[in-house]
Design an enzyme around this catalytic site. Structure first.
Site, PDB file in Angstrom:
ATOM      1  N   SER A 180       0.827  -1.196   0.000  1.00 56.13           N
ATOM      2  CA  SER A 180       0.000   0.000   0.000  1.00 56.13           C
ATOM      3  C   SER A 180       0.869   1.256   0.000  1.00 56.13           C
ATOM      4  CB  SER A 180      -0.959  -0.030   1.194  1.00 56.13           C
ATOM      5  OG  SER A 180      -2.104   0.753   0.941  1.00 56.13           O
TER       6      SER A 180
ATOM      7  N   LYS B 184     -20.535  19.789   8.005  1.00 57.34           N
ATOM      8  CA  LYS B 184     -19.508  19.767   9.042  1.00 57.34           C
ATOM      9  C   LYS B 184     -19.532  18.494   9.874  1.00 57.34           C
ATOM     10  CE  LYS B 184     -16.055  21.570  11.197  1.00 57.34           C
ATOM     11  NZ  LYS B 184     -14.767  21.676  10.513  1.00 57.34           N
TER      12      LYS B 184
END
Length: 332
Positions: free
Chosen positions: A150, A202
């Site tokens: 990765s 948010k």
């Protein structure tokens, strides 16, 4: 006639008073020891505070590995990217690469990668430093350890050549965001959280409420965008088309033999082979091979380094802030 009490001491007998001077052995050393020690402590703390405040550079120490014993010989630097890619490990990797890049006697670099990956930002920072290092003309050879997956492959992709050990696990090319959802558990225990926000997005990804479809779609857009960048880096580094890169970048992990067959690595070998390849590319006959470590300071010995305390605080905050979604490139 004078009168003396019977209890009064008798007067001293007449005679000459003799003063004896005692000369203490090593007296000069004892008189100088404590001032010198105190002065040394003050100097160490002054230098430590300057480094912590960024007022003076704190170069890494070189450790001899193999090769020429001549300290002025041309060098091959082993730069280590080990453990999860995040925070302090990223800082250390970047410091190593920059020191190798700026050292005129370092003619080539072996990037020793042994990591399951980590954060997207950290992996990209290391990759950028490797790319800048290559721009100086210094060859960069990757030596993969047991695990280079990765984010570990992300930082390797810019190298001139990738050499993996026969038992290396690599690949796992992909991006993930993990979003915990504790809303059902909180309902069972009768606990509720109320968020007060400014901005309709948010509170996206809050673990205290189920994930809405629009939030899921937005996170997917972010992951796809980062994944596209990962693909471009793999394609550019391995001279593949985007379709060819996409075919091997589905998150699958590969053995070293499999990675060799699909073009993710160049050959099998060990760190010694990577050093030899770096010497060949840099045209070095008898290089001095070194690696870097952080210098030992008085502050680090006694745990007084403000930088170390700051890093520990940040690491703890990273572990505790499980609310915050983080894009990761990590073997799972």
């Amino acid at each position: 006639m004078s009168y003396h009490s019977s209890n009064a001491p008798p007067p001293p007998p007449p005679g000459q008073t003799i003063v004896l001077e005692r000369r203490e052995r090593n007296g000069w050393f004892r008189r100088l020891f404590w001032p010198v020690l105190i002065l040394s402590v003050l100097i160490n703390f002054t230098l430590l505070s300057q480094r912590t405040a960024g007022l003076r550079p704190d170069p890494l120490e070189e450790q001899y590995v193999v090769g020429s014993l001549n300290p002025t010989a041309d060098k091959i630097a082993i730069v280590r990217v080990e453990g999860p890619i995040a925070l302090s490990s990223v800082d250390f990797a970047v410091e190593q690469i920059r020191q190798a890049r700026n050292d005129k006697r370092v003619k080539a670099v072996v990037l020793r990668v042994d990591t399951p990956g980590g954060t997207v930002t950290g992996s990209d920072q290391i990759w950028r430093e490797v790319a800048l290092l290559k721009q100086t003309g210094k060859p960069v050879i990757v030596s993969m350890g047991g695990l280079a997956a990765s984010g570990g492959y992300y930082v390797s992709a810019a190298a001139d050549e990738i050499i993996a050990e026969p038992t290396t696990t690599t690949g796992s090319i992909g991006v993930v965001i993990e979003l915990p959802n504790a809303s059902d558990l909180l309902d069972k225990v009768g606990l509720q959280f109320q968020s007060i926000t400014a901005g309709e997005w948010k509170n996206m990804g809050s673990p205290y409420q189920p994930l809405e479809e629009r939030d899921l779609a937005r996170f997917q857009e972010l992951v796809d965008d980062t994944y596209s960048r990962f693909l471009r880096i793999v394609a550019q580094g391995r001279n593949l088309s985007m379709d060819e890169a996409r075919a091997v970048a589905d998150g699958k992990i590969y053995s070293a033999d499999e990675a060799l067959a699909i073009g993710l690595i160049d050959r099998l070998g060990y760190q010694e082979d990577a050093i030899a390849e770096a010497a060949t590319r840099a045209k070095l006959d008898s290089p001095r091979v070194v690696r870097y470590s952080r210098p030992l300071s008085l502050g680090s010995l006694f745990g007084l380094s403000a930088a170390a305390r700051s890093n520990a605080l940040i690491d703890e905050q990273t572990l505790m802030e499980w609310r915050t979604p983080r894009m990761m490139m990590i073997l799972r």
